[in-house]
Design an enzyme around this catalytic site. Structure first.
Site, PDB file in Angstrom:
ATOM      1  CG  LEU A  43      -1.977  -1.037   1.394  1.00 45.65           C
ATOM      2  CD1 LEU A  43      -2.699  -0.870   2.734  1.00 45.65           C
ATOM      3  CD2 LEU A  43      -2.974  -0.992   0.248  1.00 45.65           C
ATOM      4  CG  ASP A  44       0.269   4.402  -2.801  1.00 44.90           C
ATOM      5  OD1 ASP A  44       1.008   3.540  -3.310  1.00 44.90           O
ATOM      6  OD2 ASP A  44      -0.577   5.060  -3.431  1.00 44.90           O
ATOM      7  NE  ARG A  45       6.392   7.896   2.952  1.00 41.65           N
ATOM      8  CZ  ARG A  45       7.338   7.628   3.858  1.00 41.65           C
ATOM      9  NH1 ARG A  45       7.087   7.793   5.151  1.00 41.65           N
ATOM     10  NH2 ARG A  45       8.512   7.186   3.473  1.00 41.65           N
TER      11      ARG A  45
END
Length: 214
Positions: A43-45
Site C-alpha cells: 500500500l502507498d505510504r
C-alpha cells in the site's frame, strides 16, 4: 496470513533514502514462528487499511499467486473533490511512468499497462463524493490517477490533486476490505478496516454513520 490495519503516513518498506517502515517492526509479529512475516502486496505510504502479510515462505508463494492472478478482492473507500454524474462506472485507462526521475509518479498513457477500476458513489455533498472503488488490476497509484483523470482528485492527494490543500490534509484513501480465497472449498477470508480518524469527519458529512478507529 496476517492482515494489518495499516496507518497512513508510514511506508510499508524502506525507500531509497531509508527511514522507518512497517517492515522494521515485523519481528514482533512472528507469534512463535522462526521467521518474520513478509509483505504479500503493498500500500502507498499515505494509504491506510488492510495490508496482507504471509507468515512463512509457502504462504507468501500462495498469496503472491492469488494477488498476481487478480483473485484477491480489494475494496477501497475514498473521499474525492467533485461529484460524478453517474452512480457507478468503470475506468479503463492504461497507466505509465510520468517521469523516471519522479520515482513512482504515474500518468494516463495509452502505451502503458492496462489499468481498470470499478467505482460506485456511496455519498455526495458539499462538492465532494464518497466512492467505493474496486481495482481489477494492481498498478501503482491506480485509484489516485484514475480518479484525478476523471476530474475527482482524492482529498489530500499532493501528487495528483490540490498540492496546497494537501499540505495540511492526509490522503483520504482507505483499503476498506480484502477477501482472500485461501481454500478452494471454503468462503474467502475477509478482513475489514475501520475508518481512520483523519477520514471520519469527511465521511460523516457524506452520510457514513459508523464509528472511526479509536
Amino acid at each position: 496470513m496476517l492482515v494489518l490495519d495499516k496507518p497512513a503516513g508510514i511506508a510499508v518498506h524502506p525507500g531509497p533514502k531509508g527511514g522507518d517502515s512497517l517492515e522494521a517492526h515485523f519481528d514482533g509479529l512472528r507469534f512463535g514462528l522462526p521467521r518474520v512475516p513478509a509483505l504479500a502486496h503493498r500500500l502507498d505510504r499515505d494509504t491506510s487499511g488492510c495490508l496482507v502479510l504471509g507468515r512463512h515462505r509457502k504462504a507468501l508463494q500462495k498469496l503472491g499467486a492469488l494477488f498476481k492472478a487478480g483473485r484477491v478482492d480489494k475494496t477501497y473507500w475514498a473521499v474525492v473533490e467533485g461529484v460524478p454524474e453517474a452512480d457507478s462506472g468503470t475506468v479503463d485507462l492504461a497507466l505509465g511512468r510520468r517521469d523516471a526521475s519522479r520515482g513512482w509518479w504515474m500518468q494516463v498513457d495509452p502505451a502503458g499497462q492496462e489499468a481498470v477500476t470499478d467505482w460506485r458513489v456511496l455519498g455526495r455533498g458539499g462538492g465532494r463524493s464518497w466512492l467505493e472503488l474496486k481495482p481489477r488490476t494492481g498498478r501503482t497509484h491506480q485509484i489516485r490517477v484514475h480518479c484525478a483523470a476523471l476530474g475527482w482528485p482524492l482529498v489530500g492527494d499532493a501528487i495528483y490533486g490540490d498540492r496546497d490543500a494537501a499540505s495540511t490534509t492526509t490522503l483520504h484513501l482507505l483499503a476498506r476490505l480484502v477477501a482472500v480465497p485461501l481454500y478452494p472449498s471454503r468462503a474467502a477470508v475477509e478482513a475489514e478496516a475501520p475508518v481512520p480518524g483523519h477520514m471520519a469527519a469527511a465521511l460523516a458529512a457524506l452520510g457514513f454513520a459508523g464509528n472511526p478507529a479509536p
